[in-house]
Design a protein around this motif. Structure first.
Motif, PDB file in Angstrom:
ATOM      1  N   CYS A   1       0.845  -1.191  -0.131  1.00 19.30           N
ATOM      2  CA  CYS A   1      -0.057   0.192  -0.077  1.00 19.30           C
ATOM      3  C   CYS A   1       0.792   1.182   0.164  1.00 19.30           C
ATOM      4  N   ALA A   2       0.441   2.195  -0.790  1.00 17.64           N
ATOM      5  CA  ALA A   2       1.147   3.476  -0.957  1.00 17.64           C
ATOM      6  C   ALA A   2       0.489   4.751  -0.386  1.00 17.64           C
ATOM      7  N   ALA A   3      -0.490   4.395   0.321  1.00 16.93           N
ATOM      8  CA  ALA A   3      -1.328   5.473   1.086  1.00 16.93           C
ATOM      9  C   ALA A   3      -0.537   6.074   2.188  1.00 16.93           C
ATOM     10  N   VAL A   4      -0.772   7.424   2.186  1.00 17.77           N
ATOM     11  CA  VAL A   4      -0.492   8.192   3.088  1.00 17.77           C
ATOM     12  C   VAL A   4      -1.115   8.839   4.328  1.00 17.77           C
ATOM     13  N   SER A   5      -0.331   9.001   5.598  1.00 16.95           N
ATOM     14  CA  SER A   5      -1.042   9.352   6.833  1.00 16.95           C
ATOM     15  C   SER A   5      -1.464  10.987   6.463  1.00 16.95           C
ATOM     16  N   PRO A   6      -2.578  11.322   6.583  1.00 22.48           N
ATOM     17  CA  PRO A   6      -3.013  12.644   6.159  1.00 22.48           C
ATOM     18  C   PRO A   6      -3.134  13.644   7.540  1.00 22.48           C
ATOM     19  N   SER A   7      -2.564  13.267   8.490  1.00 27.45           N
ATOM     20  CA  SER A   7      -2.708  14.085   9.652  1.00 27.45           C
ATOM     21  C   SER A   7      -1.732  15.395   9.881  1.00 27.45           C
ATOM     22  N   ASP A   8      -1.864  16.599  10.022  1.00 32.46           N
ATOM     23  CA  ASP A   8      -0.948  17.712  10.013  1.00 32.46           C
ATOM     24  C   ASP A   8      -0.784  17.698  11.706  1.00 32.46           C
ATOM     25  N   THR A   9      -1.464  17.216  12.485  1.00 28.67           N
ATOM     26  CA  THR A   9      -1.020  17.265  13.913  1.00 28.67           C
ATOM     27  C   THR A   9      -0.306  16.145  14.336  1.00 28.67           C
ATOM     28  N   ALA A  10      -0.317  15.022  13.782  1.00 27.53           N
ATOM     29  CA  ALA A  10       0.448  13.834  14.221  1.00 27.53           C
ATOM     30  C   ALA A  10       1.960  13.950  14.176  1.00 27.53           C
ATOM     31  N   PRO A  11       2.585  14.430  13.044  1.00 28.10           N
ATOM     32  CA  PRO A  11       4.010  14.845  13.083  1.00 28.10           C
ATOM     33  C   PRO A  11       4.376  15.762  14.157  1.00 28.10           C
ATOM     34  N   ALA A  12       3.610  16.362  14.484  1.00 25.93           N
ATOM     35  CA  ALA A  12       3.946  17.532  15.482  1.00 25.93           C
ATOM     36  C   ALA A  12       4.071  16.698  17.048  1.00 25.93           C
TER      37      ALA A  12
ATOM     38  N   GLN B   1      16.367  22.007  20.084  1.00 25.49           N
ATOM     39  CA  GLN B   1      17.040  22.646  21.398  1.00 25.49           C
ATOM     40  C   GLN B   1      18.483  23.107  20.946  1.00 25.49           C
ATOM     41  N   LEU B   2      18.368  24.422  21.004  1.00 28.96           N
ATOM     42  CA  LEU B   2      19.830  25.179  20.538  1.00 28.96           C
ATOM     43  C   LEU B   2      20.423  25.774  21.724  1.00 28.96           C
ATOM     44  N   SER B   3      21.844  25.837  21.582  1.00 27.49           N
ATOM     45  CA  SER B   3      22.698  26.663  22.189  1.00 27.49           C
ATOM     46  C   SER B   3      23.229  27.699  21.460  1.00 27.49           C
ATOM     47  N   GLY B   4      22.765  29.031  21.326  1.00 27.01           N
ATOM     48  CA  GLY B   4      23.211  29.833  20.367  1.00 27.01           C
ATOM     49  C   GLY B   4      23.031  29.151  19.315  1.00 27.01           C
ATOM     50  N   ASP B   5      23.809  29.053  18.173  1.00 25.07           N
ATOM     51  CA  ASP B   5      23.509  28.433  16.881  1.00 25.07           C
ATOM     52  C   ASP B   5      23.624  27.153  16.713  1.00 25.07           C
ATOM     53  N   ARG B   6      24.163  26.599  17.884  1.00 28.96           N
ATOM     54  CA  ARG B   6      24.529  25.108  17.798  1.00 28.96           C
ATOM     55  C   ARG B   6      23.263  24.225  18.233  1.00 28.96           C
ATOM     56  N   ILE B   7      23.215  23.170  17.560  1.00 23.57           N
ATOM     57  CA  ILE B   7      21.617  22.330  17.651  1.00 23.57           C
ATOM     58  C   ILE B   7      22.289  21.326  18.590  1.00 23.57           C
ATOM     59  N   ASP B   8      21.723  21.164  19.816  1.00 21.37           N
ATOM     60  CA  ASP B   8      22.095  20.246  20.883  1.00 21.37           C
ATOM     61  C   ASP B   8      21.439  18.907  20.629  1.00 21.37           C
ATOM     62  N   ARG B   9      19.980  19.062  20.235  1.00 23.67           N
ATOM     63  CA  ARG B   9      19.484  17.795  19.730  1.00 23.67           C
ATOM     64  C   ARG B   9      18.092  18.283  19.208  1.00 23.67           C
ATOM     65  N   ALA B  10      17.726  17.431  18.311  1.00 30.57           N
ATOM     66  CA  ALA B  10      16.392  17.713  17.458  1.00 30.57           C
ATOM     67  C   ALA B  10      15.456  16.595  17.127  1.00 30.57           C
ATOM     68  N   ARG B  11      14.402  16.839  16.898  1.00 35.30           N
ATOM     69  CA  ARG B  11      13.566  15.777  16.236  1.00 35.30           C
ATOM     70  C   ARG B  11      12.877  16.484  14.867  1.00 35.30           C
ATOM     71  N   PHE B  12      12.817  15.491  13.899  1.00 35.00           N
ATOM     72  CA  PHE B  12      12.260  15.855  12.577  1.00 35.00           C
ATOM     73  C   PHE B  12      11.422  15.046  12.141  1.00 35.00           C
ATOM     74  N   VAL B  13       9.916  15.419  11.839  1.00 41.91           N
ATOM     75  CA  VAL B  13       8.995  14.282  11.390  1.00 41.91           C
ATOM     76  C   VAL B  13       8.247  14.765  10.231  1.00 41.91           C
ATOM     77  N   LEU B  14       8.135  13.983   9.125  1.00 42.60           N
ATOM     78  CA  LEU B  14       7.209  14.227   8.024  1.00 42.60           C
ATOM     79  C   LEU B  14       5.941  13.752   8.029  1.00 42.60           C
ATOM     80  N   GLY B  15       4.948  14.554   7.428  1.00 44.00           N
ATOM     81  CA  GLY B  15       3.649  13.918   7.200  1.00 44.00           C
ATOM     82  C   GLY B  15       3.389  13.682   5.901  1.00 44.00           C
TER      83      GLY B  15
END
Ligand SMILES: Cc1cc2nc3c(=O)[nH]c(=O)nc-3n(C[C@H](O)[C@H](O)[C@H](O)COP(=O)(O)OP(=O)(O)OC[C@H]3O[C@@H](n4cnc5c(N)ncnc54)[C@H](O)[C@@H]3O)c2cc1C
Ligand code: SF4
Ligand code: FES
Ligand code: FES
Lengths: 334, 208
Positions: free
Chosen positions: A165-176, A257-271
């Motif tokens: 199946c090639a269907a996608v998750s349609p939700s805008d709030t789920a990635p957030a 989470q940034l310290s100045g311009d440095r990224i300490d940790r991050a999460r990226f999620v696509l919908g």
């Protein structure tokens, strides 16, 4: 398949006023019952005769499922809280602006006034073959019209994790919610369980006929936001054809989470690029500890790793790369 | 009048008491086996007085008694049973806004709302805008003065969406109002004039 416009088929309607009554009913009615939240996904399927429940349990009168409250460090959102309420809530805006923004990008004002956060993450896919009543794999049939037919219309379909199946998750709030590491409370007559929102969603590799782990007799009661990502730098962007109503072609939710311009940790999620919201752990690892500017090119290269475009959705690869760049640099125009 | 939460509202859902009352009222005797048992497969006991299809709705400030099927949409009830044909059904799928009404001051799509779910709430349709003496609501006056619409099919929905939006933000910019009514489509593509008219109406409302 034809759209029938003479109204819905009859069902018995129950309107419990407490979670306990809803669970008793759900237990008693078993597989005959359909949970109704805002109804914006459900009623359409009833009208089209694609779902014919014998009984509908309307959760709209269960007051305890509505509203936002603080519990220790957690912010607890009732599953029946509307998207408008999520978008306007002062505490969500102050600490978890990512979710407020995503909720505000859903559909149209009227739909946000009625659609619930619980319903938004529990809605079924919008693949039009499936929604049109075609007997594809997801509907229990023997082919995928979108992905396996040479005539398949798959501009809106998945890049990742296509197994049948090639269907996608349609939700805008789920990635957030995944970026914020939310947890969900699910109850049934037998008890309660808590699942990380990331584990709520199901891909076709696990079960091609379902989008989430909700079982018969279960009610999603709470969405809990831990303090883990409260008040960090957020980015949400939704790409769609029209600025209202349209589901995402691709969306991205990021927490950094940034310290100045440095990224300490991050999460990226696509919908809207897979049947489940699609987290990018390889990008998260690559940017950790680096300056935003220095991280961006490697991140963009890695972002579409594993993508297998269909004939009509190759443009999504470029979108994914650019959205990740923009999320890291924090600007909406490049 | 409220049904017990653990009992359903049934498609054939009259209680024995209501049925007897209605038979007496009609002065008729009919074979009523089906009405008592409900639809096939439903199969629970009906506790007396628990199941109620006949409900009271508050529409445009009036209490209206109406017999509502469990699966009935608010658009069906308002148009088909209460004669309020101001709201239109364009798509019946939450995709056009022609059916917009206010429920407790919030714009909703009546085509995608179950009537039973708005029991006890205040419903306002375009028919409820004009004053008791027949004078127009300031929003309607704005539309009239600016000749905002072409065919007007979308107008009742736009008016209700605007009224709901103005409750939260009575003095919007044109851009803000455009966003506020973005859940309404116009087939005549008359958006520019519609916005001008609605902005005029909002101005009249502020003047009181
Ligand atoms: C025209 C249109 C455009 C839309 N555009 C977008 C968009 O751009 N982005 C987006 O994210 N969404 C979009 N949506 C979806 C919409 O936002 C609704 O949130 C979504 O359809 C479902 O929310 P609901 O509360 O109406 O749930 P319902 O339709 O009532 O329920 C949806 C499903 O979830 C189950 N469910 C809901 N709540 C619970 C619970 N508490 N416990 C157990 N099961 C539950 C139901 O059984 C059902 O299977 C759109 C919908 C429409 C009709
Ligand atoms: S993409 Fe999935 S839902 Fe769509 S036709 Fe193929 S199997 Fe069915
Ligand atoms: S008729 Fe309700 S939104 Fe179109
Ligand atoms: S004026 Fe004709 S649909 Fe809007």
């Amino acid at each position: 398949m034809a759209i029938i416009r003479d109204g819905m088929q009859p069902f018995d309607l129950y309107q419990p006023t407490s979670v306990e009554d809803a669970l008793t009913l759900a237990d008693r009615l078993g597989a005959d019952a359909w949970m109704l939240a805002g109804g914006l996904d459900s009623l359409e399927r009833f009208k089209d005769r694609l779902k014919r429940p014998k009984a509908v349990i309307d959760l709209g009168r269960v007051e305890e499922l509505r509203g936002v409250r603080r519990e220790g460090e957690d912010l607890v959102i009732g599953s029946m809280t509307t998207l408008t309420e999520v978008n306007r809530d002062p505490e969500i805006r102050a600490r978890f602006g990512l979710l407020a923004e995503a909720a505000g990008e859903v559909a149209s004002p009227q739909i946000r006034n009625q659609g619930t956060l619980g319903g938004n993450i529990s809605q079924d896919t919008r693949c039009w073959y499936y929604r049109g009543g075609w007997q594809c794999y997801r509907a229990g049939g023997g082919t995928c019209y979108a992905g396996e037919s040479t005539q398949g219309q798959n501009r809106e379909h998945a890049l990742f994790g296509v197994e049948g199946c090639a269907a996608v998750s349609p939700s805008d709030t789920a990635p957030a919610l995944i970026a914020l590491e939310a947890r969900l409370v699910i109850k049934s007559a037998k008890g309660a369980r808590e699942v990380a929102v990331e584990d709520y969603f199901v891909g076709p590799d696990t079960d091609i006929t379902r989008m989430n782990v909700l079982g018969t007799g279960e009610v999603l009661t709470e969405i809990r936001l831990p303090a883990t990502w409260a008040g960090v730098t957020f980015y949400f962007e939704k790409v769609r054809d029209r600025p209202v109503w349209d589901f995402p072609l691709v969306n991205i939710a990021a927490a950094m989470q940034l310290s100045g311009d440095r990224i300490d940790r991050a999460r990226f999620v696509l919908g809207a690029v897979a049947a489940r919201p699609w987290r990018l752990p390889q990008v998260e690892a690559a940017v950790a500890g680096r300056a935003r500017n220095a991280a961006v090119d490697a991140a963009a290269r890695l972002a579409a790793d594993g993508a297998v475009p269909l004939p009509q959705n190759g443009y999504k690869v470029a979108l994914v790369r650019n959205l990740v760049k923009r999320a890291i640099l924090g600007k909406t125009t490049s | 009048m409220n049904a017990s939460p653990l009992e359903p509202i049934r498609p054939g859902g009259m209680t024995r008491r209501q049925f007897i009352k209605s038979v007496i009222a009609a002065g008729a005797v009919t074979s009523a086996g089906l009405l008592f048992t409900g639809p096939a497969g439903a199969g629970h006991k009906t506790s007396p007085g628990a199941v109620e299809r006949l409900i009271t709705l508050t529409v445009n400030g009036q209490q209206r008694r109406v017999d509502v099927l469990p699966q009935e949409t608010l658009a069906q009830t308002l148009r088909g049973k209460l004669g309020l044909t101001g709201l239109k059904v364009g798509c019946d799928r939450a995709e056009c806004g022609a059916c917009t009404v206010l429920v407790d001051n919030e714009p909703l799509y009546a085509c995608s709302t179950l009537t039973h779910s708005v029991r006890g709430k205040n419903i306002l349709t375009v028919e409820g805008l004009a004053r008791a003496d027949g004078g127009l609501h300031p929003l309607q006056q704005g539309v009239l003065d600016e000749q905002g619409f072409q065919c007007g099919y979308c107008a009742p929905g736009f008016l209700m969406a605007t009224l709901g939006y103005l409750t939260a933000n009575p003095n919007p910019t044109r851009q803000e109002l455009a966003h506020g009514v973005s859940g309404n489509l116009c087939r005549c593509q008359d958006y520019d004039k519609i916005l001008t008219a609605l902005m005029r109406g909002a101005e009249y409302m502020r003047r009181g």
